[in-house]
Design an enzyme around this catalytic site. Structure first.
Site, mmCIF file in Angstrom:
data_model
loop_
_atom_site.group_PDB
_atom_site.id
_atom_site.type_symbol
_atom_site.label_atom_id
_atom_site.label_comp_id
_atom_site.label_asym_id
_atom_site.label_seq_id
_atom_site.Cartn_x
_atom_site.Cartn_y
_atom_site.Cartn_z
ATOM 1 N N LYS A 37 -10.119 -0.789 1.244
ATOM 2 C CA LYS A 37 -9.117 -1.816 1.472
ATOM 3 C C LYS A 37 -9.716 -3.077 2.086
ATOM 4 O O LYS A 37 -9.491 -4.186 1.596
ATOM 5 C CB LYS A 37 -8.061 -1.221 2.415
ATOM 6 C CG LYS A 37 -6.925 -2.104 2.731
ATOM 7 C CD LYS A 37 -6.132 -1.481 3.854
ATOM 8 C CE LYS A 37 -6.994 -1.424 5.104
ATOM 9 N NZ LYS A 37 -6.217 -1.117 6.316
ATOM 10 N N THR A 38 -10.497 -2.882 3.138
ATOM 11 C CA THR A 38 -11.102 -4.027 3.815
ATOM 12 C C THR A 38 -12.014 -4.783 2.852
ATOM 13 O O THR A 38 -12.034 -6.017 2.824
ATOM 14 C CB THR A 38 -11.924 -3.563 5.027
ATOM 15 O OG1 THR A 38 -11.117 -2.690 5.807
ATOM 16 C CG2 THR A 38 -12.346 -4.745 5.874
ATOM 17 N N ASP A 222 -2.511 -7.409 5.823
ATOM 18 C CA ASP A 222 -3.111 -6.087 5.905
ATOM 19 C C ASP A 222 -2.076 -5.106 6.460
ATOM 20 O O ASP A 222 -1.184 -5.506 7.206
ATOM 21 C CB ASP A 222 -4.318 -6.193 6.849
ATOM 22 C CG ASP A 222 -5.079 -4.894 6.938
ATOM 23 O OD1 ASP A 222 -5.061 -4.127 5.959
ATOM 24 O OD2 ASP A 222 -5.707 -4.652 7.981
ATOM 25 N N GLU A 223 -2.176 -3.845 6.117
ATOM 26 C CA GLU A 223 -1.265 -2.814 6.645
ATOM 27 C C GLU A 223 0.198 -3.216 6.464
ATOM 28 O O GLU A 223 1.011 -3.120 7.382
ATOM 29 C CB GLU A 223 -1.527 -2.572 8.140
ATOM 30 C CG GLU A 223 -2.966 -2.236 8.492
ATOM 31 C CD GLU A 223 -3.336 -0.788 8.237
ATOM 32 O OE1 GLU A 223 -2.594 -0.111 7.495
ATOM 33 O OE2 GLU A 223 -4.368 -0.346 8.763
ATOM 34 N N GLN A 253 0.803 5.907 4.623
ATOM 35 C CA GLN A 253 0.256 5.833 5.983
ATOM 36 C C GLN A 253 1.160 5.026 6.908
ATOM 37 O O GLN A 253 0.713 4.498 7.929
ATOM 38 C CB GLN A 253 -1.143 5.220 5.964
ATOM 39 C CG GLN A 253 -2.158 6.108 5.259
ATOM 40 C CD GLN A 253 -3.561 5.535 5.342
ATOM 41 O OE1 GLN A 253 -4.173 5.526 6.397
ATOM 42 N NE2 GLN A 253 -4.063 5.040 4.222
ATOM 43 N N ARG A 615 -8.786 11.377 7.636
ATOM 44 C CA ARG A 615 -9.855 10.806 8.462
ATOM 45 C C ARG A 615 -11.167 11.530 8.214
ATOM 46 O O ARG A 615 -12.231 11.044 8.551
ATOM 47 C CB ARG A 615 -9.529 10.909 9.972
ATOM 48 C CG ARG A 615 -8.312 10.161 10.452
ATOM 49 C CD ARG A 615 -8.272 8.757 9.994
ATOM 50 N NE ARG A 615 -7.422 8.628 8.817
ATOM 51 C CZ ARG A 615 -7.431 7.581 8.007
ATOM 52 N NH1 ARG A 615 -8.245 6.589 8.236
ATOM 53 N NH2 ARG A 615 -6.654 7.523 6.954
#
Length: 677
Positions: A37-38, A222-223, A253, A615
């Site tokens: 994503k980043t 973002d998010e 998420q 994770r």
DNA sequence: ATGTTTAATCTTTTT
DNA sequence: GATTAAACAT
């Protein structure tokens, strides 16, 4: 479609390229866990710059400073530094704070407003309760704090909340009103206000809106799954007619519903932002397929979601371990063993590669205990951060009254710390005078007329205090021009009697020295901040950065420090990855959390578990205890219902048999042993 | 006014 | 079971 440079193209997969290339109009990127994503966001910015979009037109919004910082760092490696510097990358709150420094006067705020944190909020609410003679055994002040935030972030009215509790229904609108008046009078904004006042100004001032829109025309968020209604409205305003807005997120998420995040924002993006394109990123670069298969199966149980199936090319990997311990103590002991085994294993894992995740903070206690016993180094993330310590909060309050003399909250906080002859009587008198004159408390304190109305000792204390504060307002103004903020802070805290006062407050010398060191550590942090900026830092700026910094910011620094196992809540783990992850307390009522279940938030609990599982890069261990101490008594714990959602094929065979077994004879006998004592 | 003892509240997550 | 506020004594 814009042409993508060969260099960028080489670093990305097909869907990522698509996301990076579609520069115009609304775009939703559904980025599953670990799908880069980043990378997509930063490369997208690079691609904009490469296609002639001025970096000064780009506005990137995140939820944490950490995320913003990471993006800035990544961006610096792929675009020229001067271009990278012109892109705005920051949190929603820091963007709004910056906007308000320019425009808050449109809503009657002074330019030197300060930001009210959690403690300020509850302090004001407590004051409001006493002013309005509301009894806190009848109306819950904490619930009020929650509802205040809710009303603001949903842009509704206090009357609109349908309370079943009649006392609350009666009291809340009054509390809400008075709370806001108090904040406004003290020239303070709370976190929600930062967004709310920004939105109001943009709505009510077409010229300001127009200027803002032309200033930053390209939006990146973002998010996005964590945005609330207020943030949605802000984005809608900023996006304007062009709607060059790209939101990146993962509905699976979304774990902040409890504080107002609206998962609908991401579920309905394509319809609310008309003609939006949707791109799914499903190739995962983090985990083994076993872990992904299990995670996919767990999250598939949720109803309202964008269908996604993560996959990776990292092979099958190891099966998931599910381990049952007789009680929570044994569980902790077992974790220590697992850590030791992992380090001895042929994969040569390090402490740094391992994380222990849990649903709620208190679960860390036993783990800490057993890790200390086993001499396993660990770092505890989140619990009580440095900045939450009393002495640091006090020191910050001392600084806040310098910047904002109307900040009565901070003044009252430190008035008697250390004791300076000003006690209940003096405070009562202060309030009385305030009621009459409406002057800031710092001014009243300096007034000889007020001083003559209290005890001689109190008057002397008030005089020296007011005098020192007045003197340092000038000194800080000088420091702003010349630099030397850290030094000024240290001299101020000394002259005002706080540093030495700590010795009087804590007669235990070790305690005193520890607190003093902590305060000096804050001064040190300011000094470092100055050095990094390379120019004089105004106190106001430091305080704002301090108010808006989050716990995760502090994590990173600690993480770089030593080699240790990380202990943290699942919430705190979002965005991170570890070769080995152990999720503890997999019990019904613990994870999923009992209260969350009651609140009808089981879907969010499952997403939280999904976040926990994803994770892990290679090893995933889930543990549960058959008994756990809870509020003083041992309780039998049933296995978490989430465990049953994990496909048997992904679980180690021996574990699969034991995982769902209920309390056995051993545990029963133990329970009776406890009874006989 | 200040220091000491007792009571109370809470444990889901925090920008 | 620990932190923090209110009550009480000095």
């Amino acid at each position: 479609m814009a042409e993508l440079s060969r260099k960028l193209r080489k670093e990305l997969n097909e869907s990522q390229i698509e996301a990076v290339s579609a520069l115009d109009g609304p775009l939703l990127v559904l980025a599953g866990a670990g799908t880069g994503k980043t990378r997509v966001i930063t490369y997208r910015i690079a691609n904009m710059v490469a296609n002639g979009i001025s970096p000064g037109k780009i506005l990137g919004l995140t939820f944490t400073n950490k995320a913003a910082r990471e993006m800035r760092e990544r961006l610096a490696t792929i675009v020229p530094p001067d271009a990278a510097g012109k892109v705005f990358l920051g949190t929603f709150h820091s963007f709004c704070a910056r906007f308000l420094r320019r425009h808050a006067s449109l809503k009657g705020y002074g330019k030197d407003f300060t930001i009210a944190d959690d403690t300020d909020q509850s302090g004001i609410i407590r004051q409001v309760f006493s002013d309005l003679e509301i009894r806190k055994d009848i109306v819950n002040p904490q619930a009020c704090q929650y509802y205040i935030s809710k009303v603001k972030s949903e842009m509704s009215k206090p009357e609109d909340l349908a309370f079943r509790d009649t006392a609350m229904a009666e009291a809340f609108p009054k509390v809400f009103k008075r709370y806001n008046q108090t904040l406004f009078n003290q020239n303070m904004l709370d976190f929600d206000d930062l967004l709310l006042v920004t939105v109001r100004i943009l709505m009510d001032n077409p010229d300001v809106l127009e200027r803002q829109r032309s200033e930053r025309t390209r939006l990146l968020v973002d998010e996005y799954q964590d945005t609330n209604y207020l943030q949605f409205r802000l984005l809608e305003l900023l996006a304007g007619e062009e709607k060059h807005i790209c939101v990146v997120g993962d509905d699976d998420q979304s774990i902040y519903g409890w504080r107002g995040a609206r998962i609908e924002n991401i579920l309905n993006f394509a319809t609310t932002f008309n003609g939006a394109k949707t791109i799914k990123l499903e190739r995962n670069y983090r985990s083994t397929n076993t872990i992904l298969e299990a995670s996919n199966a767990v999250i598939a149980k949720n109803a309202d979601r964008h269908e996604k199936k993560l996959w990776s090319e990292l092979g099958e990997g190891e099966p998931i371990k599910i381990i049952v311990a007789d009680n929570a103590e044994k569980e902790a002991e077992l974790l220590a063993d697992l850590v030791v085994d992992a380090l001895a294993g042929r994969e040569r894992l390090d402490y740094n590669d391992i994380a222990v995740l849990y649903r709620s903070n208190h679960l860390s206690r036993l783990v800490e205990e057993y890790f200390r016993f086993a001499r396993i180094p660990y770092r505890l993330v989140g619990a009580k951060s440095f900045y939450d310590r009393k002495e640091i909060r006090d020191a910050v309050a001392y600084l806040k009254i310098i910047v904002n003399k109307r900040d009565d909250q901070s003044l009252l906080r430190i008035l008697g710390v250390p004791p300076r002859g000003l006690g209940d009587k003096a405070i009562e008198k202060l309030r009385e005078t305030k009621e009459r004159t409406k002057e800031p408390l710092t001014d009243i304190l300096a007034d000889p007329l007020f001083q003559s109305s209290i005890s001689a000792a109190g008057a002397a204390g008030a005089r020296t205090f007011a005098e020192t504060v007045r003197r340092f307002r000038h000194e800080f103004a000088d420091a702003e021009a010349r630099g030397g903020l850290a030094d000024t802070v240290r001299r101020y805290l000394e002259d005002v009697g706080y540093l030495d006062g700590l010795a009087r407050i804590h007669k235990n010398t070790d305690e005193y020295l520890k607190r003093r060191d902590n305060v000096l550590e804050l001064v040190n942090a300011i000094s470092e901040h100055e050095a990094k900026e390379g120019k004089p830092v105004p106190l106001l700026e430091f305080l704002e950065a301090h108010s808006l910094s989050d716990d995760n910011d502090k994590v990173k620094e600690e993480k770089e420090a030593g080699n240790a196992v990380t202990l943290m809540t699942v919430h705190a783990a979002k965005g991170l990855e570890f070769p080995m992850v152990m999720v503890i307390g997999m019990e019904e009522g613990t994870f999923p959390n009992e209260k969350a279940k009651m609140a009808d938030a089981l879907d969010e609990e499952r997403r939280l578990f999904y976040v926990a599982m994803t994770r892990a890069k290679r090893k995933l261990v889930l543990t549960r205890a058959k008994e756990r101490m809870h509020r003083g008594t041992y309780l039998r714990r049933e296995p978490s219902s989430f465990l049953a959602d994990i496909p048997k094929s992904t679980i180690a065979e021996t574990d699969a048999r034991n995982a769902f077994e209920k309390v056995d004879a051993d545990a029963l006998r133990k329970a009776f042993e406890n009874f006989t004592i």
